[in-house]
Design a protein around this motif. Structure first.
Motif, PDB file in Angstrom:
ATOM      1  N   ILE A  48      47.580  36.761 -65.830  1.00 22.93           N
ATOM      2  CA  ILE A  48      46.331  36.179 -65.547  1.00 22.93           C
ATOM      3  C   ILE A  48      46.023  36.178 -64.345  1.00 22.93           C
ATOM      4  O   ILE A  48      46.878  35.959 -63.271  1.00 22.93           O
ATOM      5  CB  ILE A  48      46.458  34.466 -66.031  1.00 22.93           C
ATOM      6  CG1 ILE A  48      46.941  34.212 -67.707  1.00 22.93           C
ATOM      7  CG2 ILE A  48      45.217  33.875 -65.530  1.00 22.93           C
ATOM      8  CD1 ILE A  48      47.117  32.687 -67.832  1.00 22.93           C
ATOM      9  N   THR A  91      38.810  35.988 -77.616  1.00 20.33           N
ATOM     10  CA  THR A  91      38.405  34.754 -77.201  1.00 20.33           C
ATOM     11  C   THR A  91      36.891  34.295 -77.567  1.00 20.33           C
ATOM     12  O   THR A  91      36.365  35.269 -78.064  1.00 20.33           O
ATOM     13  CB  THR A  91      38.376  34.579 -75.449  1.00 20.33           C
ATOM     14  OG1 THR A  91      37.405  35.553 -75.098  1.00 20.33           O
ATOM     15  CG2 THR A  91      39.840  34.652 -74.908  1.00 20.33           C
ATOM     16  N   GLU A 147      38.675  26.627 -68.610  1.00 17.83           N
ATOM     17  CA  GLU A 147      39.218  28.063 -69.067  1.00 17.83           C
ATOM     18  C   GLU A 147      40.617  28.118 -68.845  1.00 17.83           C
ATOM     19  O   GLU A 147      41.313  28.538 -69.629  1.00 17.83           O
ATOM     20  CB  GLU A 147      38.583  29.055 -68.282  1.00 17.83           C
ATOM     21  CG  GLU A 147      37.103  29.573 -68.668  1.00 17.83           C
ATOM     22  CD  GLU A 147      36.470  30.716 -67.934  1.00 17.83           C
ATOM     23  OE1 GLU A 147      35.370  31.011 -68.197  1.00 17.83           O
ATOM     24  OE2 GLU A 147      37.267  31.264 -67.007  1.00 17.83           O
ATOM     25  N   SER A 160      42.624  26.136 -71.647  1.00 17.84           N
ATOM     26  CA  SER A 160      42.489  26.670 -73.022  1.00 17.84           C
ATOM     27  C   SER A 160      43.222  28.067 -73.095  1.00 17.84           C
ATOM     28  O   SER A 160      43.937  28.135 -73.855  1.00 17.84           O
ATOM     29  CB  SER A 160      40.890  26.866 -73.098  1.00 17.84           C
ATOM     30  OG  SER A 160      40.731  27.554 -74.156  1.00 17.84           O
ATOM     31  N   LEU A 161      43.281  28.568 -71.993  1.00 14.81           N
ATOM     32  CA  LEU A 161      43.784  30.129 -71.962  1.00 14.81           C
ATOM     33  C   LEU A 161      45.453  30.002 -72.059  1.00 14.81           C
ATOM     34  O   LEU A 161      46.057  30.462 -73.115  1.00 14.81           O
ATOM     35  CB  LEU A 161      43.350  30.683 -70.816  1.00 14.81           C
ATOM     36  CG  LEU A 161      44.087  32.311 -70.540  1.00 14.81           C
ATOM     37  CD1 LEU A 161      43.780  33.004 -71.830  1.00 14.81           C
ATOM     38  CD2 LEU A 161      43.724  32.669 -69.244  1.00 14.81           C
ATOM     39  N   SER A 206      44.125  20.295 -66.502  1.00 12.78           N
ATOM     40  CA  SER A 206      44.124  21.584 -66.496  1.00 12.78           C
ATOM     41  C   SER A 206      45.394  22.161 -65.955  1.00 12.78           C
ATOM     42  O   SER A 206      45.859  23.069 -66.384  1.00 12.78           O
ATOM     43  CB  SER A 206      42.845  22.023 -65.467  1.00 12.78           C
ATOM     44  OG  SER A 206      41.666  21.517 -66.049  1.00 12.78           O
ATOM     45  N   GLU A 227      33.924  25.852 -64.906  1.00 13.76           N
ATOM     46  CA  GLU A 227      34.474  26.662 -66.056  1.00 13.76           C
ATOM     47  C   GLU A 227      36.018  26.878 -65.825  1.00 13.76           C
ATOM     48  O   GLU A 227      36.655  26.997 -66.594  1.00 13.76           O
ATOM     49  CB  GLU A 227      33.758  28.090 -65.860  1.00 13.76           C
ATOM     50  CG  GLU A 227      32.307  28.110 -66.394  1.00 13.76           C
ATOM     51  CD  GLU A 227      31.311  27.674 -65.317  1.00 13.76           C
ATOM     52  OE1 GLU A 227      30.146  27.846 -65.639  1.00 13.76           O
ATOM     53  OE2 GLU A 227      31.636  27.293 -64.347  1.00 13.76           O
ATOM     54  N   HIS A 256      34.575  33.198 -76.109  1.00  9.30           N
ATOM     55  CA  HIS A 256      33.635  33.447 -75.175  1.00  9.30           C
ATOM     56  C   HIS A 256      34.176  34.151 -73.858  1.00  9.30           C
ATOM     57  O   HIS A 256      35.484  34.111 -73.756  1.00  9.30           O
ATOM     58  CB  HIS A 256      32.863  32.272 -74.595  1.00  9.30           C
ATOM     59  CG  HIS A 256      33.751  31.307 -74.067  1.00  9.30           C
ATOM     60  ND1 HIS A 256      34.685  30.357 -74.838  1.00  9.30           N
ATOM     61  CD2 HIS A 256      34.241  30.985 -72.787  1.00  9.30           C
ATOM     62  CE1 HIS A 256      35.317  29.493 -73.903  1.00  9.30           C
ATOM     63  NE2 HIS A 256      34.954  29.940 -72.862  1.00  9.30           N
ATOM     64  N   LEU A 261      35.735  34.974 -70.525  1.00  8.65           N
ATOM     65  CA  LEU A 261      36.155  34.276 -69.400  1.00  8.65           C
ATOM     66  C   LEU A 261      35.344  34.605 -68.233  1.00  8.65           C
ATOM     67  O   LEU A 261      35.220  35.843 -67.754  1.00  8.65           O
ATOM     68  CB  LEU A 261      37.514  34.536 -69.280  1.00  8.65           C
ATOM     69  CG  LEU A 261      38.407  34.338 -70.341  1.00  8.65           C
ATOM     70  CD1 LEU A 261      39.977  34.419 -70.075  1.00  8.65           C
ATOM     71  CD2 LEU A 261      38.606  32.549 -70.650  1.00  8.65           C
ATOM     72  N   LYS A 262      35.009  33.595 -67.099  1.00  3.04           N
ATOM     73  CA  LYS A 262      34.278  33.652 -66.057  1.00  3.04           C
ATOM     74  C   LYS A 262      35.284  33.784 -64.871  1.00  3.04           C
ATOM     75  O   LYS A 262      34.825  34.337 -63.870  1.00  3.04           O
ATOM     76  CB  LYS A 262      33.194  32.483 -66.045  1.00  3.04           C
ATOM     77  CG  LYS A 262      32.268  32.609 -64.737  1.00  3.04           C
ATOM     78  CD  LYS A 262      31.211  31.657 -64.852  1.00  3.04           C
ATOM     79  CE  LYS A 262      30.123  32.067 -63.912  1.00  3.04           C
ATOM     80  NZ  LYS A 262      29.038  30.840 -64.034  1.00  3.04           N
ATOM     81  N   CYS A 263      36.405  33.209 -65.069  1.00  5.39           N
ATOM     82  CA  CYS A 263      37.255  32.798 -63.846  1.00  5.39           C
ATOM     83  C   CYS A 263      38.454  33.505 -63.858  1.00  5.39           C
ATOM     84  O   CYS A 263      39.122  33.819 -62.815  1.00  5.39           O
ATOM     85  CB  CYS A 263      37.375  31.427 -63.572  1.00  5.39           C
ATOM     86  SG  CYS A 263      36.039  30.367 -63.289  1.00  5.39           S
ATOM     87  N   PHE A 264      38.763  34.228 -65.102  1.00  4.66           N
ATOM     88  CA  PHE A 264      40.165  34.907 -65.193  1.00  4.66           C
ATOM     89  C   PHE A 264      40.146  36.055 -66.044  1.00  4.66           C
ATOM     90  O   PHE A 264      39.077  36.401 -66.722  1.00  4.66           O
ATOM     91  CB  PHE A 264      41.126  33.829 -66.031  1.00  4.66           C
ATOM     92  CG  PHE A 264      41.293  32.483 -65.459  1.00  4.66           C
ATOM     93  CD1 PHE A 264      42.128  32.177 -64.235  1.00  4.66           C
ATOM     94  CD2 PHE A 264      40.462  31.377 -65.825  1.00  4.66           C
ATOM     95  CE1 PHE A 264      42.230  31.106 -63.888  1.00  4.66           C
ATOM     96  CE2 PHE A 264      40.699  30.029 -65.210  1.00  4.66           C
ATOM     97  CZ  PHE A 264      41.543  30.099 -64.427  1.00  4.66           C
TER      98      PHE A 264
END
Length: 288
Positions: A21, A3, A39, A42-43, A102, A35, A5, A7-10
């Motif tokens: 996920i 990725t 995320e 995008s993921l 989303s 975020e 960057h 991932l902050k949440c996943f």
């Protein structure tokens, strides 16, 4: 999976064409911070673009699946309530559409999305799981359309998707009152497919279901998802017409012959992956 960057949440793991996920902010009840809304789409769209992912499974960590929208999102929105009214309203509309997108991503990707829910699925979490193909939960799960109780109307998909999934009278009651909706009630009304005693048992069972899906032709499964989503929003005659047009281009013999040969030879079939979306990912496919 590579990725741009972290991932902050996943967290993401990939095995045997199945992407798992997980929501990974249990100390904050997996609330949906800014975020999160960037995320998730995008993921899942990146996974879709690969071509080799056949099922997405979403689960969570900690006590609850998700407490829904984080207060920071509301705070950010509140800071935009300034300026000329028409322009302020236009900006607000675009913000809501971005949030909706989303969860739209879960419907739009080619592969089925299975959600394994435990504990509370509150507010935005109901919007999220309503967009999945199949839902499974534990005995302790409860669902809450919380928005009504905090002075707003749910706006990210619950009120648009739930009427296609459960009776009209029930969705209205749940939305008007904001009461908790138990796992057993959700099962009785067909919102969830199965209820399990605990999270580990649920994850194991959902992964087996995902494996069964992944063993089938990805072209056939993608066609099923496309047709089921289409017929939900169109008449039967329109849906049959679309089905005929789809088959005219998508029905080819290699997968059919492989399925028949594998059955005759008493082995698992082996199907070609869907083509990656090179427009999104370029010439290189990310490796899991």
């Amino acid at each position: 999976m590579d990725t741009d960057h972290a991932l902050k949440c996943f967290a993401l793991t990939i095995s045997n064409n199945i992407a798992h996920i997980q929501l990974i902010r249990p100390e904050h009840l997996n609330s949906m911070i800014p975020e999160f809304w960037q995320e998730l789409p995008s993921l899942v769209r990146e996974l879709d673009a690969r071509g080799d992912i056949r099922v997405i499974v979403i689960s969570s960590t900690g006590k609850h699946f998700s407490a829904g929208m984080d207060l920071s999102v509301f705070t950010n929105m509140a800071s935009t309530f300034t300026g000329e009214p028409a322009r302020r309203a236009e900006a607000m509309r675009r913000s809501v559409l971005a949030l909706q997108d989303s969860f739209n991503s879960l419907e739009e990707v080619r592969m089925p999305v299975l959600v394994a829910i435990h504990g509370g699925a509150i507010g935005g979490a109901v919007d999220m799981v309503s967009a999945a193909d199949c839902r499974y939960c534990t005995q302790d799960t409860f669902f809450t359309i919380k928005e009504t109780q905090i002075g707003m109307t749910a706006d990210v998909g619950t009120l648009q998707r739930l009427p296609h999934l459960i009776p009209q009278g029930l969705i209205r009651e749940l939305a008007y009152t904001g009461r908790n909706w138990s796992a057993q009630e959700a099962l009785a009304q067909g919102f969830v497919n199965q209820v399990f005693d605990d999270q580990d048992t649920m994850i194991d069972a959902v992964m087996k279901i995902a494996q069964g899906i992944a063993a089938n032709s990805p072209m056939a499964v993608a066609g099923c998802k496309e047709m089921i989503n289409y017929t939900r929003d169109h008449s039967v005659p329109d849906s049959l017409n679309y089905m005929a047009t789809w088959q005219a281009g998508m029905f080819q013999m290699p997968d059919v012959m492989e399925a028949m040969t594998a059955q005759k030879e008493r082995r698992m079939p082996s199907y070609e992956e869907l083509h990656p979306d090179t427009g999104v990912m370029g010439s290189q496919k990310n490796e899991g």
